[in-house]
Design a protein around this motif. Structure first.
Motif: not given
Lengths: 591, 362
Positions: A86, A90, A167, A249
């Motif tokens: 992940k 990202r 984000l 994030y």
């Protein structure tokens, strides 16, 4: 001026008469002339310098990455048991969004600057360059102050309670911080496009939009890709902003930082950073092998005449509105920073005060100011020239994979996260190389190094700030017909002479922007510095970091303002000193 | 072609030459290890040379401490401000030729890591005897200079808006009215947050029960921030109602102008951190380094903290207490076993990441 473009495919006159090829035709590959001695020596020197600046420190970090702890991260990077896939995903998403958004913004502003007629261009130009001189945290802190859940604008004005963390906020801040790179690239390219092409299309009856899509845009493909690459790489390697506004994030750069500072695990940190190299490498290869094939030679020395400025139309209105929004945003951001310096604690305790400046101008504050400036001033010319030399070798002097390798190694200083560069320097250069009682090399970094560790910091400044000059140099050179170089060589000039007398003056705008950018970048570098700062080398950015950390935003804003003033002043001086006398060079920061 | 460009090229070449010339010279005789330092009393009289401190606290704290020591002893004392992780990396990188002599400030778990990696040297200062055994390493690997207690840093204005009372227990934080109004750092990135996580393990009796609490708690958390003090900043701005942080950080923000902030301590029990001081292995000025440690444990040195806005609880019995410091007598401190907390860390963090914080975020 003449509106007649020469027919496609005609032989190029050796002089600087306007010539052009259509996008469909590939340029003649540059002929690699046998290298003379000066060129060989130069190539050798640059390779040695690159190895010293980035090769060896990076090798030391890689060594760390392949120890047991590091291998564990590497082997689990795509395993769904961990959060690693992940984090990788990202990171890529962030790179893509920032790369695309920043490129689009940069292009729109550059297009408006070069092709539209409106008042206040100089001010817009200067404002568009503001983010370059922005220290880390400035934009992020201003964004939180203005657009946070309790932001002065989002909450104070509109009663909204939006969260900038994550984000969305990160993309916003990064795109706003990095778009000037794209802007400068596009501005330079657009100004160098031969208007004769547009005029030809126009006289054949094409509409403006049609010309834009089929003539102007295809010529800009190298610029688009170059900007995207640079923004992508900058975005995924950035650390300060993901820490400040990333929220949950987590990207690879912040993950690596966490591994080192939170989990005391240098090897894992190094391993995450190694993963970060792959997307950078991939983007780089795409750019090199896909885009270079689309490259168009459109500049043979001087553009022929000025393009006709657009004075009316719907497109112009829309573009100007977009431009207005961005200008307003930038003014807001930096207005916040400047005003914040004179306020106790902006958004919390809005009392006017001069205490912030009083605090930072005493003691350590002023020491950090002159020391940082002095070290950045030493690094700037070296980085500027080195960037152009590498660009020249990559485009003109080296073949195939050798050129690719040098281009990539040069870019590593930017592509590798600052934390990794810092760790690399820390582990590689904090001890003297001693063998059999002979010192081959003194310690360069750390408290016991020569000149109090200042040389280490200057070297980091050089490697961090050189790639942007290199990139703009490569882009500029790809636009210039190699016939000019060849003419010089066939008249008997050596490689070095050709570089000095022909290449450099032609890419002077890129050189100039490289110099300015290098200085700004050195002054605003933070993450590698943390690991190599010493008692004798106080650095402004780390002082700002300390103030943000202590919650004294007033002090941080005041520091930022002074840093911005220093950078602006020095860039102004660079533009005065390296004054441009060639007719095609009103592209730099000073225009 | 201007001469400026030529000069710039010359500068590049010059740098190369300069680097080259540094190579190949005979090594100066490296200062071999200092002759074993004599006893404490002798050392005091013959202090000289210079001292470099790796400082884990706030910039102005470091500045004030090193300056005071220099003024007192005449030893040239300078510092570099480093977070614990950075300090450990730098000490590790320069193990054979350490650039620091003393490490001062910053949480004890960092000192534990440094000890494991062999970067410290045990030193039992005569002044350590006066310090509560709870706040120092029994073998002298590090000694505590201040204590920070975990608590709730609330913004009164936001609490009033939400109609919530100041939180008094950990369970108060589960109030649905506080949905997305709490901030804490992520335990993997911040020692502060790991302290909170371990506190739950102790309070609820087991790791799983602690994690179960964290799971319901996380429903009210806006975000798990990266740095330990960020939640205090967010509460100061009104981004959230409550930040879970070390309370001296909250007091600091309040002193800096965030006057809406109020501090409360969980009545059911709170964890704490200890800021340490330690001798770096292989220090090049051991006598001065030991004198620095002795001095750092005195009330005289520790009283400098409050003068620069650091309101941690001080360990020296003769240090002056300040109204803005937490009263440890009034705070229900849990029995915090630092060794057990450190040993459980990686496994507990992995569980936390899997069960609590790696949920898809909003």
């Amino acid at each position: 001026m003449s509106a007649i473009a020469p027919p496609v495919g005609t032989a190029r006159p050796p002089t600087t008469a306007p010539t052009a090829q259509t996008p469909a035709t590939a340029p003649k590959p540059p002929k690699k002339v046998g290298h003379d001695l000066s060129t060989k020596v130069l190539i050798g020197l640059v390779i040695a310098l690159l190895l010293l600046l980035i090769g060896y420190p990076l090798a030391r970090v890689l060594w760390n990455a392949f120890t047991a702890d590091g291998r564990q991260v590497l082997s689990h990077i795509f395993s769904s048991d961990t959060s690693n896939p992940k984090v990788v995903l990202r990171t890529l998403i962030l790179g893509l969004t920032v790369g695309s958004l920043g490129t689009v913004i940069g292009f729109l502003i550059a297009y408006a600057q070069v092709r539209l007629h409106y008042r206040g261009k100089k001010i817009v130009h200067l404002l568009a360059l503001m983010p370059i001189v922005s220290p880390p945290f400035a934009v992020a802190t201003a964004t939180i102050t203005l657009f946070g859940r309790r932001g002065l604008i989002s909450h104070g004005l509109f009663g909204l309670s939006i969260s900038p963390y994550g984000l969305g906020g990160l993309t916003f801040v990064l795109a706003l911080s990095f778009f000037p790179v794209a802007y400068m690239n596009f501005k330079g390219m657009l100004e160098h496009l031969d208007p004769a092409l547009d005029e030809a299309a126009q006289s054949l009856g094409a509409r403006k939009w049609h010309i834009f899509w089929t003539v102007t845009l295809p010529m800009l493909v190298p610029g688009i890709a170059g900007s995207f690459l640079l923004l992508f790489v900058e975005a995924i390697a950035d650390l300060a902003n993901p820490l400040a506004i990333g929220g949950d994030y987590t990207v690879l750069a912040s993950r690596a930082y966490i591994a080192i500072t939170g989990e005391y695990n240098l090897s894992q940190g190094a391993a995450y950073s190694v993963v970060l190299l792959f997307p950078a490498l991939l983007v780089f290869l795409v750019q090199r092998y896909w885009v270079s094939r689309k490259s168009v030679v459109a500049v043979t020395g001087k553009p022929a005449g000025k393009p006709q400025l657009v004075r009316s139309g719907v497109g112009r209105t829309v573009l100007l509105i977009v431009l207005g929004v961005f200008v307003a945003l930038i003014v807001l951001m930096y207005g916040t920073v400047i005003v914040g310096g004179f306020i106790q604690s902006l958004g919390i305790n809005n009392t006017w005060t001069l205490d912030n400046y009083r605090f930072i101008l005493q003691g350590i504050g002023s020491e950090a100011m002159w020391k940082t400036t002095a070290m950045a001033l030493v690094a700037t010319p070296v980085a500027g020239v080195l960037g152009m030399l590498i660009a020249w070798m990559v485009v003109r002097k080296l073949r195939g994979s050798a050129a690719g390798a040098m281009d990539f190694i040069g870019m590593l200083g930017l592509a590798v996260p600052g934390v990794v560069v810092g760790i690399g320097y820390m582990t590689a250069y904090n001890k003297a190389f001693v063998h059999d009682g002979w010192q081959f090399f003194p310690a360069l970094t750390g408290g016991r190094a020569i000149i109090g560790g200042a040389l280490g910091i200057v070297l980091v400044y050089i490697i961090r700030s050189m790639p942007s000059g290199q990139r703009s140099g490569v882009a500029a050179l790809q636009q210039i017909d190699p016939a000019i170089d060849e003419a010089s060589t066939s008249l008997g000039a050596s490689g070095l002479t050709t570089f000095r007398l022909i290449t450099l003056p032609l890419i002077r705008p890129a050189f100039l922007s490289g110099l300015s950018y290098s200085f700004a970048r050195s002054m605003t570098t933070l993450s590698p510095i943390i690991f190599i700062t010493t008692p004798k080398t106080k650095i402004m950015t780390s002082q700002i970091f300390a103030e943000v950390d202590a919650g004294r935003f007033g002090h941080a804003f005041a520091y930022c303002t002074i840093l911005i003033i220093i950078v602006m002043a020095v860039i102004g001086l660079i533009n005065l000193v390296v004054r441009d006398r060639s007719p095609m060079a009103n592209v730099g920061l000073g225009s | 072609m201007t001469s400026n460009l030529r000069r710039a090229i010359a500068a590049t070449a010059g740098l190369l030459v300069a680097l080259g010339s540094l190579a190949g010279c005979q090594v100066d005789d490296k200062t071999s290890a200092d002759p074993g330092s004599a006893g404490q009393d002798d050392a005091k009289t013959e202090l000289s040379g210079s001292l470099v401190v790796a400082c884990g606290a706030q910039e102005d704290w470091c500045q004030a401490m090193t300056k005071a020591f220099q003024d007192k002893t005449g030893v040239q004392t300078s510092f570099v401000r480093l977070s614990s992780g950075e300090a450990v990396s730098r000490l590790e990188a320069a193990k054979s030729q350490p650039e620091f002599d003393v490490w001062h400030g910053g949480p004890a778990d960092g000192y534990g890591q440094a000890k494991e990696k062999g970067l410290l040297e045990a030193y039992v200062s005569p002044n350590a005897a006066a310090i509560d055994s709870q706040y120092k390493d029994p073998d002298g690997w590090w000694t505590g200079v201040y204590i920070g207690a975990l608590g709730f840093c609330s913004n009164q204005e936001i609490l009033d808006e939400l109609g919530v009372a100041q939180p008094q227990t950990w369970d108060d934080l589960l109030d649905p009215k506080l949905s997305k109004q709490i901030m804490m750092a992520h335990p993997a990135t911040s020692g502060t947050a790991y302290t909170a996580l371990w506190t739950q393990t102790v309070l609820k009796g087991s790791e799983d029960a602690g994690l179960a609490y964290m799971k319901s708690f996380s429903a009210n958390v806006l975000q798990f921030s990266k740095t330990g003090s960020a939640p205090g900043e967010a509460a100061a701005r009104g981004e959230v109602a409550v930040g879970v942080i070390f309370t001296h950080d909250c007091v600091k923000y309040r002193e800096e102008g965030a006057d809406k902030l109020v501090v409360t301590f969980p009545a059911d029990g709170s964890g704490y951190e200890i800021g340490g001081v330690a001798l770096v292995a292989g220090s090049q000025n051991k006598a001065a380094a030991q004198a620095y440690i002795d001095w750092a444990l005195t009330g005289e040195a520790q009283n400098i903290g409050p003068t620069v806005g650091s309101y941690q609880v001080l360990t020296a019995p003769d240090a002056v207490t300040d109204d803005r410091m937490a009263k440890l007598a009034d705070v229900n401190l849990i029995n915090y076993d630092f060794a057990a907390a450190a040993a459980a860390k990686s496994e507990l963090l992995a569980k936390f990441e899997a069960e609590v914080a790696s949920k898809p975020e909003s």
